[in-house]
Scaffold this motif. Structure first.
Motif, PDB file in Angstrom:
ATOM      1  N   THR A 103       0.815  -1.222   0.000  1.00 35.94           N
ATOM      2  CA  THR A 103       0.000   0.000   0.000  1.00 35.94           C
ATOM      3  C   THR A 103       0.846   1.269   0.000  1.00 35.94           C
ATOM      4  OG1 THR A 103      -0.159  -0.252   2.417  1.00 35.94           O
ATOM      5  CG2 THR A 103      -2.003  -1.063   1.095  1.00 35.94           C
ATOM      6  N   MET A 104       2.008   1.210  -0.624  1.00 38.52           N
ATOM      7  CA  MET A 104       2.785   2.430  -0.814  1.00 38.52           C
ATOM      8  C   MET A 104       2.003   3.382  -1.706  1.00 38.52           C
ATOM      9  SD  MET A 104       5.773   2.452   0.749  1.00 38.52           S
ATOM     10  CE  MET A 104       6.689   3.670  -0.209  1.00 38.52           C
ATOM     11  N   ASN A 105       2.069   4.668  -1.406  1.00 35.42           N
ATOM     12  CA  ASN A 105       1.429   5.657  -2.275  1.00 35.42           C
ATOM     13  C   ASN A 105       2.227   6.949  -2.246  1.00 35.42           C
ATOM     14  OD1 ASN A 105      -0.242   7.569  -0.185  1.00 35.42           O
ATOM     15  ND2 ASN A 105      -0.237   5.432   0.503  1.00 35.42           N
ATOM     16  N   THR A 106       2.161   7.684  -3.334  1.00 31.25           N
ATOM     17  CA  THR A 106       2.981   8.878  -3.503  1.00 31.25           C
ATOM     18  C   THR A 106       2.147  10.008  -4.082  1.00 31.25           C
ATOM     19  OG1 THR A 106       5.013   9.723  -4.532  1.00 31.25           O
ATOM     20  CG2 THR A 106       3.751   8.108  -5.792  1.00 31.25           C
ATOM     21  N   ASP A 107       2.699  11.207  -4.098  1.00 27.59           N
ATOM     22  CA  ASP A 107       1.988  12.383  -4.596  1.00 27.59           C
ATOM     23  C   ASP A 107       2.246  12.634  -6.083  1.00 27.59           C
ATOM     24  OD1 ASP A 107       1.244  12.695  -1.979  1.00 27.59           O
ATOM     25  OD2 ASP A 107       2.617  14.352  -1.559  1.00 27.59           O
ATOM     26  N   ALA A 108       3.285  12.032  -6.625  1.00 27.46           N
ATOM     27  CA  ALA A 108       3.711  12.346  -7.989  1.00 27.46           C
ATOM     28  C   ALA A 108       3.276  11.250  -8.954  1.00 27.46           C
ATOM     29  CB  ALA A 108       5.228  12.511  -8.043  1.00 27.46           C
ATOM     30  N   ILE A 109       3.024  11.637 -10.217  1.00 29.29           N
ATOM     31  CA  ILE A 109       2.529  10.685 -11.201  1.00 29.29           C
ATOM     32  C   ILE A 109       3.502  10.494 -12.363  1.00 29.29           C
ATOM     33  CG2 ILE A 109       1.261  12.301 -12.675  1.00 29.29           C
ATOM     34  CD1 ILE A 109      -1.056  10.220 -12.672  1.00 29.29           C
ATOM     35  N   ASN A 110       4.576  11.278 -12.398  1.00 30.52           N
ATOM     36  CA  ASN A 110       5.586  11.117 -13.444  1.00 30.52           C
ATOM     37  C   ASN A 110       6.950  10.807 -12.818  1.00 30.52           C
ATOM     38  OD1 ASN A 110       4.024  11.593 -15.879  1.00 30.52           O
ATOM     39  ND2 ASN A 110       3.808  13.697 -15.140  1.00 30.52           N
ATOM     40  N   HIS A 111       7.835  10.208 -13.613  1.00 33.73           N
ATOM     41  CA  HIS A 111       9.058   9.625 -13.071  1.00 33.73           C
ATOM     42  C   HIS A 111       9.954  10.620 -12.347  1.00 33.73           C
ATOM     43  CE1 HIS A 111       8.516   5.641 -14.823  1.00 33.73           C
ATOM     44  NE2 HIS A 111       8.143   6.231 -15.940  1.00 33.73           N
ATOM     45  N   ASP A 112      10.275  11.727 -12.981  1.00 27.74           N
ATOM     46  CA  ASP A 112      11.239  12.653 -12.387  1.00 27.74           C
ATOM     47  C   ASP A 112      10.784  13.142 -11.015  1.00 27.74           C
ATOM     48  OD1 ASP A 112      12.557  15.160 -11.672  1.00 27.74           O
ATOM     49  OD2 ASP A 112      13.465  15.113 -13.649  1.00 27.74           O
ATOM     50  N   PRO A 113       9.589  13.731 -10.895  1.00 31.45           N
ATOM     51  CA  PRO A 113       9.187  14.186  -9.553  1.00 31.45           C
ATOM     52  C   PRO A 113       8.969  13.034  -8.577  1.00 31.45           C
ATOM     53  CG  PRO A 113       7.399  14.485 -11.124  1.00 31.45           C
ATOM     54  CD  PRO A 113       8.605  14.134 -11.917  1.00 31.45           C
ATOM     55  N   ALA A 114       8.494  11.880  -9.063  1.00 29.94           N
ATOM     56  CA  ALA A 114       8.230  10.760  -8.160  1.00 29.94           C
ATOM     57  C   ALA A 114       9.522  10.179  -7.604  1.00 29.94           C
ATOM     58  CB  ALA A 114       7.442   9.670  -8.889  1.00 29.94           C
ATOM     59  N   LEU A 115      10.525  10.012  -8.459  1.00 28.74           N
ATOM     60  CA  LEU A 115      11.793   9.469  -7.991  1.00 28.74           C
ATOM     61  C   LEU A 115      12.500  10.474  -7.084  1.00 28.74           C
ATOM     62  CD1 LEU A 115      13.499   6.942  -8.218  1.00 28.74           C
ATOM     63  CD2 LEU A 115      14.653   7.931 -10.199  1.00 28.74           C
ATOM     64  N   THR A 116      12.412  11.749  -7.422  1.00 26.50           N
ATOM     65  CA  THR A 116      12.989  12.793  -6.575  1.00 26.50           C
ATOM     66  C   THR A 116      12.297  12.827  -5.214  1.00 26.50           C
ATOM     67  OG1 THR A 116      13.467  14.095  -8.563  1.00 26.50           O
ATOM     68  CG2 THR A 116      13.616  15.239  -6.458  1.00 26.50           C
ATOM     69  N   PHE A 117      10.982  12.681  -5.222  1.00 17.21           N
ATOM     70  CA  PHE A 117      10.204  12.654  -3.980  1.00 17.21           C
ATOM     71  C   PHE A 117      10.591  11.449  -3.121  1.00 17.21           C
ATOM     72  CE2 PHE A 117       5.701  12.288  -2.044  1.00 17.21           C
ATOM     73  CZ  PHE A 117       6.029  13.146  -1.016  1.00 17.21           C
ATOM     74  N   LEU A 118      10.710  10.295  -3.757  1.00 16.91           N
ATOM     75  CA  LEU A 118      11.073   9.076  -3.043  1.00 16.91           C
ATOM     76  C   LEU A 118      12.443   9.196  -2.386  1.00 16.91           C
ATOM     77  CD1 LEU A 118      10.555   6.032  -2.403  1.00 16.91           C
ATOM     78  CD2 LEU A 118      11.667   5.522  -4.590  1.00 16.91           C
ATOM     79  N   VAL A 132      10.787  18.698  -5.811  1.00 14.69           N
ATOM     80  CA  VAL A 132      11.714  19.627  -6.447  1.00 14.69           C
ATOM     81  C   VAL A 132      13.136  19.256  -6.051  1.00 14.69           C
ATOM     82  CG1 VAL A 132      10.047  21.497  -6.543  1.00 14.69           C
ATOM     83  CG2 VAL A 132      11.472  21.228  -4.515  1.00 14.69           C
ATOM     84  N   GLY A 133      14.102  19.820  -6.741  1.00 18.28           N
ATOM     85  CA  GLY A 133      15.492  19.502  -6.462  1.00 18.28           C
ATOM     86  C   GLY A 133      16.066  20.273  -5.286  1.00 18.28           C
ATOM     87  N   ASN A 134      17.364  20.092  -5.072  1.00 13.12           N
ATOM     88  CA  ASN A 134      18.147  20.780  -4.035  1.00 13.12           C
ATOM     89  C   ASN A 134      17.684  20.466  -2.623  1.00 13.12           C
ATOM     90  OD1 ASN A 134      20.373  22.389  -3.329  1.00 13.12           O
ATOM     91  ND2 ASN A 134      19.053  24.142  -2.912  1.00 13.12           N
ATOM     92  N   ARG A 135      17.170  19.277  -2.399  1.00 12.42           N
ATOM     93  CA  ARG A 135      16.915  18.784  -1.048  1.00 12.42           C
ATOM     94  C   ARG A 135      17.850  17.596  -0.793  1.00 12.42           C
ATOM     95  NH1 ARG A 135      11.732  20.038   0.936  1.00 12.42           N
ATOM     96  NH2 ARG A 135      11.242  22.175   0.293  1.00 12.42           N
ATOM     97  N   GLN A 194      14.541   4.658 -17.623  1.00 13.36           N
ATOM     98  CA  GLN A 194      14.381   6.049 -17.239  1.00 13.36           C
ATOM     99  C   GLN A 194      15.712   6.524 -16.676  1.00 13.36           C
ATOM    100  OE1 GLN A 194      12.045   8.527 -17.252  1.00 13.36           O
ATOM    101  NE2 GLN A 194      10.743   7.297 -18.581  1.00 13.36           N
ATOM    102  N   GLY A 195      16.057   7.775 -16.913  1.00 12.60           N
ATOM    103  CA  GLY A 195      17.346   8.289 -16.478  1.00 12.60           C
ATOM    104  C   GLY A 195      17.424   8.491 -14.976  1.00 12.60           C
ATOM    105  N   VAL A 196      18.646   8.476 -14.468  1.00  8.53           N
ATOM    106  CA  VAL A 196      18.915   8.879 -13.088  1.00  8.53           C
ATOM    107  C   VAL A 196      19.851  10.082 -13.144  1.00  8.53           C
ATOM    108  CG1 VAL A 196      18.544   6.616 -12.066  1.00  8.53           C
ATOM    109  CG2 VAL A 196      20.809   7.210 -12.896  1.00  8.53           C
ATOM    110  N   TYR A 197      19.879  10.863 -12.066  1.00  7.91           N
ATOM    111  CA  TYR A 197      20.561  12.133 -12.104  1.00  7.91           C
ATOM    112  C   TYR A 197      21.083  12.456 -10.719  1.00  7.91           C
ATOM    113  CZ  TYR A 197      15.487  12.053 -12.216  1.00  7.91           C
ATOM    114  OH  TYR A 197      14.181  11.648 -12.081  1.00  7.91           O
ATOM    115  N   SER A 198      22.071  13.326 -10.670  1.00  8.13           N
ATOM    116  CA  SER A 198      22.807  13.550  -9.431  1.00  8.13           C
ATOM    117  C   SER A 198      21.950  14.144  -8.327  1.00  8.13           C
ATOM    118  CB  SER A 198      24.017  14.453  -9.685  1.00  8.13           C
ATOM    119  OG  SER A 198      23.620  15.710 -10.199  1.00  8.13           O
ATOM    120  N   LYS A 199      20.830  14.782  -8.653  1.00  3.07           N
ATOM    121  CA  LYS A 199      20.003  15.353  -7.590  1.00  3.07           C
ATOM    122  C   LYS A 199      19.360  14.266  -6.725  1.00  3.07           C
ATOM    123  CE  LYS A 199      15.627  15.947 -10.168  1.00  3.07           C
ATOM    124  NZ  LYS A 199      14.581  16.916 -10.543  1.00  3.07           N
ATOM    125  N   LEU A 200      19.412  13.014  -7.185  1.00  4.29           N
ATOM    126  CA  LEU A 200      18.862  11.912  -6.399  1.00  4.29           C
ATOM    127  C   LEU A 200      19.773  11.522  -5.244  1.00  4.29           C
ATOM    128  CD1 LEU A 200      17.563   9.629  -9.282  1.00  4.29           C
ATOM    129  CD2 LEU A 200      16.231  11.232  -7.892  1.00  4.29           C
TER     130      LEU A 200
END
Length: 483
Positions: free
Chosen positions: A149-164, A170-173, A206-212
């Motif tokens: 029952t995991m659930n998240t606020d984002a529906i697209n990869h970039d914001p969802a992976l960043t949120f996770l 958003v970035g810089n966290r 899907q790409g990964v990026y340093s902000k992760l």
């Protein structure tokens, strides 16, 4: 007479005073070694000293096996036979409830349900249902805590992976690993507290990026150190031709002196952080080569993880390396495995992905358990969201795709104080909505930090006038996940 009175009143002799003072100084010295920043002067934005947990932790280290691209829960850990019975019929509007869709399926007139192309079996005393795509993971079901029952606020990869990974879309966290490094430090002074490994599967990526794996607004010493997928995992670690070890040491000492002078002028903490990074790189020259040499692993380990564990850059090799890093005291090891974005031809693509990860993922947990390390190592496996129960695009029984679904999806955890042999949470018979025990991303973060001995509300950092934390202003520790 007055001195005699005070001596008797306080029961203090010269010998007693110096004896107690020596013990106190020794205690301070030990504290400064165990927790380097414990007696640091000046105002600090830290809510707790670096390297000190709030309470006794259940886990000391984390290995996060992030399946980037979002594996389908319907072909992994959430068995929904109704979808096979109703395959091809339209998803009832009462179930979808007008929930948000991606741009890839928002224009569809119909949402034909699609069941799993693969069967499920029940495993272990827990009776957990696991897809036939993951027989090795199924075989260790009694060691797993499967969350449906995991659930998240984002529906697209970039914001969802960043949120996770960072608790914000958003970035810089700071990422999870950076927060762990900041709060708990490293167990090994010769290795970073936070290491990142990358691998690429055979599915749609899907790409990964340093902000992760960024340190965000924390000191840069807390950012993830990325290992290369080549035969030389840490680039530029070796001394260049003409520079020996002694020469490099002299160069670093002189550079440190210049940087310290610069720090006295501008008080920029990043100058000091850079000195620490140079020193870490110097110490890693000794520790890393032997640690990353997988060719000396015994035959039973190669058999357990599979022959690909000897091929640099593969998922199996990274999982084995993650075990070695964790065993050596690295606080947080993050693996990103790309290729789970199955918008089309899911049966074929997901089968290849599962073949890449099933054996070695299970082997990691078995290996840690055999070494007596599973109880103190938290293993996490899962993606950034789930997949829809309806087909994206044209539907056929053996060739279908699934769109993004943030409302309910499955992951699993093992070791590190989680409750083994557990299936947590329940989705409706369509697998679309959570009907029992939801787990939001903030709850997940709060619980992981709790297992590491951290009160998620107290591990904060003051930035731009506000105290930030991984869980933002939400999140609850979930006792049902904890042994």
């Amino acid at each position: 007479m007055e001195n005699e009175f005070l001596k008797n009143r306080l029961n203090i002799t010269r010998r007693h005073f110096f004896g107690q003072a020596a013990a106190g100084i020794g205690g301070l010295a030990l504290g400064s070694l165990l927790v380097p920043d414990l007696f640091k002067g000046g105002e600090s934005s830290q809510a707790m000293p670096l390297g000190l947990a709030h309470f006794a932790p259940k886990a000391k280290r984390v290995i996060y096996l992030c399946q980037n691209g979002a594996p389908s829960q319907y072909e992994s850990f959430d068995h929904k036979p109704l979808l096979n019975k109703m395959a091809g019929t339209d998803l009832p509007e009462s179930i979808r409830g007008g929930q948000r869709l991606t741009g890839m399926t928002a224009s569809q007139d119909k949402f034909p349900l699609v069941g799993s192309f693969y069967g499920f079996k029940q495993y272990g005393k827990s009776g957990a249902f696991v897809s036939d795509l993951f027989p090795h993971i199924g075989s260790i079901a009694d060691d797993l805590c499967i969350i449906r029952t995991m659930n998240t606020d984002a529906i697209n990869h970039d914001p969802a992976l960043t949120f996770l990974q960072t608790g914000a879309q958003v970035g810089n966290r700071p990422s999870m690993g950076a927060w762990m490094s900041y709060g708990l430090g490293s167990e090994n002074k010769n290795l970073p507290a936070f290491c990142v490994l990358l691998s690429r599967g055979r599915g749609n990526g899907q790409g990964v990026y340093s902000k992760l794996w960024t340190n965000g607004f924390l000191d840069s010493t807390h950012q993830g150190v990325v290992f290369s997928s080549s035969e030389d995992p840490i680039l530029y670690l070796n001394d260049v031709e003409g520079i020996d070890k002694a020469g490099r040491r002299r160069m670093l000492d002189q550079l440190a002196e210049l940087n310290h002078e610069g720090f006295q002028e501008n008080k920029d903490p990043e100058v000091e952080a850079k000195v620490q990074q140079y020193e870490m790189a110097y110490r890693m020259q000794t520790a890393v080569p032997e640690l990353t040499d997988l060719s000396k692993e015994p035959d039973y380990i190669v058999k357990m993880y599979g022959p690909e564990c000897l091929v640099p850059g593969t998922y199996a090799a990274n999982v084995l390396l993650a075990r070695k890093l964790s065993e050596s005291g690295v606080r947080f090891v993050q693996i990103y495995h790309q290729g789970w974005d199955s918008h089309g031809n899911l049966p074929k693509e997901m089968a290849m992905q599962a073949q890449d990860v099933d054996r070695s993922s299970a082997a990691l947990i078995t290996d840690l358990k055999q070494r007596g390390l599973l109880d103190e190592t938290l293993v996490i496996w899962g993606g950034e969201f789930g997949r829809t129960n309806y087909c994206q695009g044209q539907y056929t029984l053996d060739n279908y795709g699934r769109d993004h679904h943030p409302r309910a999806y499955s992951i699993f955890m093992a070791g590190g104080g989680v409750k083994p042999g557990t299936v947590y949470g329940e989705t409706d018979e369509f697998g679309y909505n959570v009907i029992k025990d939801p787990v939001h991303i903030h709850d997940f973060h709060a619980t992981v930090q709790h297992l590491m001995g951290i009160n998620h509300e107290q591990l904060t950092y003051k930035h731009l006038g506000r105290r930030y934390r991984l869980t933002d202003v939400a999140g609850n520790v979930l006792p049902g996940l904890i042994a």
